[in-house]
Design an enzyme around this catalytic site. Sequence first.
Site, PDB file in Angstrom:
ATOM      1  CB  SER A 155      -0.901   0.008   1.238  1.00  0.00           C
ATOM      2  OG  SER A 155      -1.546   1.250   1.413  1.00  0.00           O
ATOM      3  CE1 TYR A 168      -4.613  -2.109   4.684  1.00  0.00           C
ATOM      4  CE2 TYR A 168      -3.343  -0.120   4.204  1.00  0.00           C
ATOM      5  CZ  TYR A 168      -4.050  -1.227   3.781  1.00  0.00           C
ATOM      6  OH  TYR A 168      -4.194  -1.460   2.421  1.00  0.00           O
ATOM      7  CE  LYS A 172      -2.048  -4.131   2.947  1.00  0.00           C
ATOM      8  NZ  LYS A 172      -2.218  -5.337   2.114  1.00  0.00           N
TER       9      LYS A 172
END
Length: 283
Positions: A155, A168, A172
Amino acid sequence: MQIKLSWGPLGYNARAEFWLKGKVAIITGGARGIGAATAKLFALNGANVIIADILDDLGHGLAESIGGCYIHCDVTKESDVESAVHLALTWKGQLDIMFNNAGISGRNGSISTVDMDAIKDILAVNVCGIVHGVKHAAKAMIKRGKGGCIICTSSSAALMGGLASHGYTLSKEAVLGLARSTACELGVHGIRVNCISPHGVPSEMLVSAYRKFLGNENLGPEEVGKIIGESGSLLPGRSGSMEDIAQAALFLASDDAGFITGHNLVVDGGFTSAYSKLSLIYQ
């Protein structure tokens, strides 16, 4: 069928060709969103596609529509991922492409009050799930001895702070490190490992986040795309799409990317490359 360019004595010549003809691909999180768009594009380009997901109804329907297979797969369970790889080997006798795409967003909030169980949950999917995919794809590809391609979804949040929750973001960025280290090990077997880092793609996950933060439950993908096109891209009016990411995956999976490994292909409309608020200085 895709139109492919080849180099001839007078320059580029167009020829029609299936980019992935005869190859076997597994796509985790393939029942909807980026995974589904990629499954369709891979199939159009001649691949035999296995959709591995927990969304059984969507997965079965999509697999049937593209002439592929579906398997229920919770990537947090190593045995489920191993079963998906085993399906590829029993169905077609090989595995050429593993697209580790399944992921979740995780909870937002301050690091000072972070719920460690929530952190463990997101790491179980976004990191351990990809480790499972790389591990079992690599075992199958090494045994066959004909190389292969492993792609992992990271990401833009792995490149810039402030774009996603702490959990998150850390998950990532961990994916990028894993891809680099495994590319280093697996290259001797002809196995390429790369990442794709999307930004500004109005997926169900991103649309849900925008609805929450803007307090508008009626926001749809088109509205979110317009917002991104105005503030989240160097290409005014242009947001990312699931098809953009699918095309990136198609390239990395194809033989045209045969000398690319350990790479993170950022598909972000230039967002992470430049600060555009002062672009008037160029006028």
